[in-house]
Design a protein around this motif. Structure first.
Motif, mmCIF file in Angstrom:
data_model
loop_
_atom_site.group_PDB
_atom_site.id
_atom_site.type_symbol
_atom_site.label_atom_id
_atom_site.label_comp_id
_atom_site.label_asym_id
_atom_site.label_seq_id
_atom_site.Cartn_x
_atom_site.Cartn_y
_atom_site.Cartn_z
ATOM 1 N N ASP A 1 0.823 -1.209 0.000
ATOM 2 C CA ASP A 1 0.000 0.000 0.000
ATOM 3 C C ASP A 1 0.859 1.261 0.000
ATOM 4 O O ASP A 1 0.552 2.248 -0.683
ATOM 5 C CB ASP A 1 -0.928 0.011 1.221
ATOM 6 N N PHE A 2 1.937 1.230 0.774
ATOM 7 C CA PHE A 2 2.813 2.405 0.857
ATOM 8 C C PHE A 2 3.475 2.664 -0.495
ATOM 9 O O PHE A 2 3.611 3.821 -0.920
ATOM 10 C CB PHE A 2 3.859 2.185 1.947
ATOM 11 N N LEU A 3 3.867 1.604 -1.193
ATOM 12 C CA LEU A 3 4.465 1.771 -2.517
ATOM 13 C C LEU A 3 3.443 2.319 -3.514
ATOM 14 O O LEU A 3 3.759 3.206 -4.321
ATOM 15 C CB LEU A 3 5.016 0.439 -3.026
ATOM 16 N N ILE A 4 2.228 1.808 -3.476
ATOM 17 C CA ILE A 4 1.189 2.285 -4.401
ATOM 18 C C ILE A 4 0.953 3.776 -4.211
ATOM 19 O O ILE A 4 0.713 4.515 -5.187
ATOM 20 C CB ILE A 4 -0.119 1.491 -4.191
ATOM 21 N N LEU A 5 1.032 4.254 -2.961
ATOM 22 C CA LEU A 5 0.827 5.677 -2.689
ATOM 23 C C LEU A 5 1.792 6.554 -3.489
ATOM 24 O O LEU A 5 1.433 7.666 -3.896
ATOM 25 C CB LEU A 5 1.006 5.937 -1.191
ATOM 26 N N HIS A 6 3.004 6.068 -3.744
ATOM 27 C CA HIS A 6 3.985 6.844 -4.506
ATOM 28 C C HIS A 6 3.551 7.042 -5.961
ATOM 29 O O HIS A 6 4.013 7.975 -6.629
ATOM 30 C CB HIS A 6 5.344 6.143 -4.504
ATOM 31 N N TYR A 7 2.710 6.143 -6.442
ATOM 32 C CA TYR A 7 2.275 6.187 -7.838
ATOM 33 C C TYR A 7 0.890 6.806 -8.024
ATOM 34 O O TYR A 7 0.683 7.631 -8.921
ATOM 35 C CB TYR A 7 2.231 4.766 -8.415
ATOM 36 N N CYS A 8 -0.071 6.385 -7.215
ATOM 37 C CA CYS A 8 -1.475 6.652 -7.537
ATOM 38 C C CYS A 8 -1.877 8.117 -7.392
ATOM 39 O O CYS A 8 -2.897 8.531 -7.943
ATOM 40 C CB CYS A 8 -2.390 5.768 -6.690
ATOM 41 N N GLU A 9 -1.092 8.919 -6.675
ATOM 42 C CA GLU A 9 -1.422 10.334 -6.507
ATOM 43 C C GLU A 9 -0.626 11.244 -7.436
ATOM 44 O O GLU A 9 -0.645 12.456 -7.281
ATOM 45 C CB GLU A 9 -1.204 10.750 -5.050
ATOM 46 N N THR A 10 0.077 10.645 -8.401
ATOM 47 C CA THR A 10 0.854 11.454 -9.331
ATOM 48 C C THR A 10 -0.040 12.382 -10.153
ATOM 49 O O THR A 10 -1.202 12.058 -10.425
ATOM 50 C CB THR A 10 1.683 10.566 -10.278
ATOM 51 N N GLN A 11 0.508 13.508 -10.549
ATOM 52 C CA GLN A 11 -0.173 14.409 -11.474
ATOM 53 C C GLN A 11 0.466 14.360 -12.860
ATOM 54 O O GLN A 11 0.100 15.132 -13.742
ATOM 55 C CB GLN A 11 -0.125 15.841 -10.928
ATOM 56 N N ARG A 12 1.410 13.431 -13.033
ATOM 57 C CA ARG A 12 2.068 13.318 -14.336
ATOM 58 C C ARG A 12 1.143 12.650 -15.343
ATOM 59 O O ARG A 12 0.471 11.664 -15.044
ATOM 60 C CB ARG A 12 3.361 12.514 -14.206
ATOM 61 N N ASP A 13 1.127 13.201 -16.562
ATOM 62 C CA ASP A 13 0.338 12.595 -17.637
ATOM 63 C C ASP A 13 1.118 12.623 -18.953
ATOM 64 O O ASP A 13 0.542 12.630 -20.034
ATOM 65 C CB ASP A 13 -1.002 13.320 -17.800
ATOM 66 N N ASP A 14 2.471 12.624 -18.826
ATOM 67 C CA ASP A 14 3.320 12.795 -20.006
ATOM 68 C C ASP A 14 3.689 11.484 -20.683
ATOM 69 O O ASP A 14 4.254 11.495 -21.786
ATOM 70 C CB ASP A 14 4.593 13.572 -19.639
ATOM 71 N N THR A 15 3.403 10.333 -20.051
ATOM 72 C CA THR A 15 3.646 9.040 -20.704
ATOM 73 C C THR A 15 2.470 8.115 -20.408
ATOM 74 O O THR A 15 1.699 8.343 -19.469
ATOM 75 C CB THR A 15 4.946 8.364 -20.204
ATOM 76 N N ASP A 16 2.366 7.057 -21.197
ATOM 77 C CA ASP A 16 1.287 6.088 -20.978
ATOM 78 C C ASP A 16 1.371 5.486 -19.582
ATOM 79 O O ASP A 16 0.336 5.227 -18.935
ATOM 80 C CB ASP A 16 1.359 4.963 -22.021
ATOM 81 N N PHE A 17 2.580 5.223 -19.095
ATOM 82 C CA PHE A 17 2.753 4.627 -17.773
ATOM 83 C C PHE A 17 2.161 5.517 -16.688
ATOM 84 O O PHE A 17 1.383 5.045 -15.839
ATOM 85 C CB PHE A 17 4.246 4.386 -17.511
ATOM 86 N N TRP A 18 2.495 6.790 -16.700
ATOM 87 C CA TRP A 18 2.026 7.690 -15.643
ATOM 88 C C TRP A 18 0.547 8.014 -15.787
ATOM 89 O O TRP A 18 -0.146 8.230 -14.790
ATOM 90 C CB TRP A 18 2.889 8.954 -15.596
ATOM 91 N N ARG A 19 0.036 8.012 -17.035
ATOM 92 C CA ARG A 19 -1.405 8.188 -17.203
ATOM 93 C C ARG A 19 -2.145 6.983 -16.612
ATOM 94 O O ARG A 19 -3.212 7.145 -15.994
ATOM 95 C CB ARG A 19 -1.752 8.361 -18.692
ATOM 96 N N TRP A 20 -1.570 5.776 -16.789
ATOM 97 C CA TRP A 20 -2.188 4.591 -16.198
ATOM 98 C C TRP A 20 -2.178 4.695 -14.667
ATOM 99 O O TRP A 20 -3.186 4.388 -14.013
ATOM 100 C CB TRP A 20 -1.433 3.337 -16.649
ATOM 101 N N CYS A 21 -1.060 5.105 -14.104
ATOM 102 C CA CYS A 21 -0.972 5.251 -12.645
ATOM 103 C C CYS A 21 -1.992 6.250 -12.117
ATOM 104 O O CYS A 21 -2.616 6.035 -11.066
ATOM 105 C CB CYS A 21 0.441 5.701 -12.237
ATOM 106 N N GLN A 22 -2.163 7.346 -12.853
ATOM 107 C CA GLN A 22 -3.053 8.406 -12.383
ATOM 108 C C GLN A 22 -4.529 8.028 -12.541
ATOM 109 O O GLN A 22 -5.349 8.368 -11.671
ATOM 110 C CB GLN A 22 -2.771 9.698 -13.141
ATOM 111 N N HIS A 23 -4.868 7.324 -13.600
ATOM 112 C CA HIS A 23 -6.280 7.115 -13.906
ATOM 113 C C HIS A 23 -6.772 5.669 -13.762
ATOM 114 O O HIS A 23 -7.962 5.451 -13.482
ATOM 115 C CB HIS A 23 -6.575 7.587 -15.336
ATOM 116 N N ASP A 24 -5.911 4.697 -13.974
ATOM 117 C CA ASP A 24 -6.368 3.308 -14.052
ATOM 118 C C ASP A 24 -5.824 2.391 -12.967
ATOM 119 O O ASP A 24 -6.277 1.251 -12.852
ATOM 120 C CB ASP A 24 -6.007 2.718 -15.423
ATOM 121 N N MET A 25 -4.844 2.838 -12.213
ATOM 122 C CA MET A 25 -4.240 1.977 -11.200
ATOM 123 C C MET A 25 -5.267 1.618 -10.131
ATOM 124 O O MET A 25 -5.837 2.495 -9.499
ATOM 125 C CB MET A 25 -3.048 2.697 -10.563
ATOM 126 N N PRO A 26 -5.531 0.324 -9.903
ATOM 127 C CA PRO A 26 -6.465 -0.044 -8.831
ATOM 128 C C PRO A 26 -5.832 0.221 -7.467
ATOM 129 O O PRO A 26 -4.629 0.009 -7.281
ATOM 130 C CB PRO A 26 -6.700 -1.538 -9.062
#
Length: 509
Positions: free
Chosen positions: A388-413
């Motif tokens: 859970d602590f690791l997911i927190l580093h990803y799921c609250e990102t505001q980056r949308d400059d690559t497919d990976f970060w868009r997935w983290c911001q919008h689709d990461m469960p």
């Protein structure tokens, strides 16, 4: 009390960091008894080398074995670590620091973080890390002299180590064998079981058969005993954490020799930089759904500043944990137990904590179902907390400059347990108390704050405090920390003066 049911022979399958930590721990405990510890590993099989950065509990583990910390640092060419600097995680160009230790002090009985939240409504708010001793020392690239800091706020500063995993293995091997641990260099050809399902013996390729009462599986991701023989099962968490590969390369010593790890967000994951006294560890953890091997290698090599010292190495992995880390008469440790990406340097800690828990629940030769079930529940809980602590580093990102970060911001469960923590923090600005949790409030507050997660307000009881006096108290505390940090020697100077690295070959002499 009759000890006739005690274990007489514990066999460790596999070496590496996990295997030799187990051997050192159990060898130390049973050095004056008739319980035999045997470790089997093959010099023909390489090890991955779990983790090159640690967290503060590792210091206590080393000292609990009676090992002199300075001697350990010198022989493992270690450096000190105050925390982790995260670069480009929330947005490009932004960074934040996750320190060890605690933040500030309570004021008139009020929780410090709540005091800080209230201070943010003032005209001159201070950043959260202004109240961290470890963050201030990291910012100055400094390390403190413990004997001179005894009566100052620095006395309670918490540090960890950056270590060379291969040298740690050599050190622990020498220590364990001096405690009577038997070492066999051979491959395991077959695992033999009793009709009950328990493991009976390990058949080696040299013709030996090693029988045991209990077995510890340190055979890596494959889990020769725990999975291939006992079919423990695996909780696969790739749906939460998509990174599934790493490419690593060591480089020459970096300058300056920072007393912290650097984790930089990249197009499809993140890179690490871990400074040691004799070299720098570098790696790129990435998701191959968003990046192929060549792109990952190009990214890593373009990010390093020093000359490579070896060929890059790719390591595939599967995030998760065994469903039964202790099954029958077998305990899995290290990569055989589970894996969580090394973003918060928890790999070695999970080995040492599992060992400590196992010792507290040490089995007899009889029925151990109660111990085994509780052990497995606790290990599962530990892995879920770190997940859970690791997911927190990803799921609250505001980056949308690559497919990976868009997935983290919008689709990461997001697991229900983390959603609950986020909702509670946003509402109350606090944390739900846990039982023996690894990550203390400082860690959660640092990442919440660094990733832009803001509570709706502070605890209303803080309105009873005079705002001007509160702000003055916070300002004085921060100024005191900054002044002390500025007076400390540089990290490199401290290492040269008090614990300079020994040549690696001195462990064999």
């Amino acid at each position: 009390m009759n000890n006739s049911a005690s274990l007489k022979h514990i066999v460790i399958a596999g070496g590496g960091t996990a295997g030799w930590m187990a051997a050192a721990t159990l060898g130390n405990i049973f050095s004056a008894s008739d319980t035999q510890i045997t470790l089997i590993e093959s010099s023909q099989i390489g090890t991955i080398g779990v983790g090159e950065a640690t967290i503060p509990p590792f210091i206590a583990v080393i000292e609990s074995l009676g090992i002199d910390l300075v001697d350990f640092i010198q022989h493992t060419q270690s450096s000190f670590k105050w925390g982790i600097q995260f670069v480009d995680w929330h947005t490009r160009g932004q960074s934040y620091f996750h320190p060890f230790g605690t933040l500030g002090q309570s004021i008139d009985g009020h929780d410090f973080f709540q005091c800080w939240l209230k201070s943010q409504t003032s005209d001159h708010p201070l950043p959260l890390m202004a109240h961290s001793k470890e963050a201030a020392l990291a910012e100055h690239g400094a390390f403190f002299k413990p004997h001179e800091a005894a009566n100052t706020p620095l006395a309670s500063a918490q540090f960890a180590l950056h270590v060379d995993a291969s040298l740690v293995v050599k050190y622990l091997k020498r220590f364990a064998m001096a405690k009577g641990v038997r070492h066999i260099d051979a491959k395991i050809a077959q695992v033999k079981t009793h009709p009950s399902g328990d493991i009976a013996a390990l058949q080696l390729d040299n013709g030996q058969q090693i029988e045991g009462d209990f077995f510890i599986d340190c055979t890596g991701f494959g889990g020769l005993l725990i999975e291939q023989t006992l079919a423990s099962g695996y909780h696969d968490w790739r749906m939460f954490l998509p990174c599934n590969k790493a490419v690593t390369v060591p480089t020459a010593v970096s300058q300056p020799l920072n007393p912290f790890t650097i984790a930089t967000a990249r197009d499809a994951g993140w890179t690490w930089k871990i400074p040691l006294q004799h070299r720098t560890g570098n790696g790129y953890v990435f998701a191959d759904d968003f990046c192929d091997d060549q792109q990952a290698l190009d990214c890593l090599l373009s990010s390093v500043e020093e000359a490579p010292l070896d060929e890059p190495r790719f390591i595939p992995f599967r995030t998760g944990v065994r469903k039964q880390p202790w099954k029958a008469n077998c305990l899995a440790l290290g990569l055989a137990q589970g894996f969580l990406e090394p973003l918060e340097s928890t790999a070695i800690h999970l080995v040492s904590k599992s060992l400590a828990l196992f010792v507290r629940m040490f089995p007899s030769a009889g029925n151990n179902d109660i111990l085994r079930n509780e052990f497995n529940r606790r290990v599962q809980q530990d892995y879920e907390e770190i997940r859970d602590f690791l997911i927190l580093h990803y799921c609250e990102t505001q980056r949308d400059d690559t497919d990976f970060w868009r997935w983290c911001q919008h689709d990461m469960p997001i697991p229900d347990s983390l959603q609950h923590k986020l909702a509670f923090f946003r509402h109350a600005g606090g944390l739900i108390p846990g039982v023996e949790t690894l990550f203390q409030p400082t860690s959660w507050y640092a990442v919440f704050n660094g990733m832009g997660v803001q509570p709706q307000g502070y605890n209303p009881t803080l309105d009873a405090l005079d705002a001007e006096r509160l702000n003055l108290s916070l300002q004085r505390g921060a100024q005191g920390i900054a002044a002390l940090a500025a007076q400390q020697p540089s990290h490199a100077d401290f290492l040269r003066t008090y614990c300079p690295a020994h040549p690696p070959d001195t462990l064999t002499k």
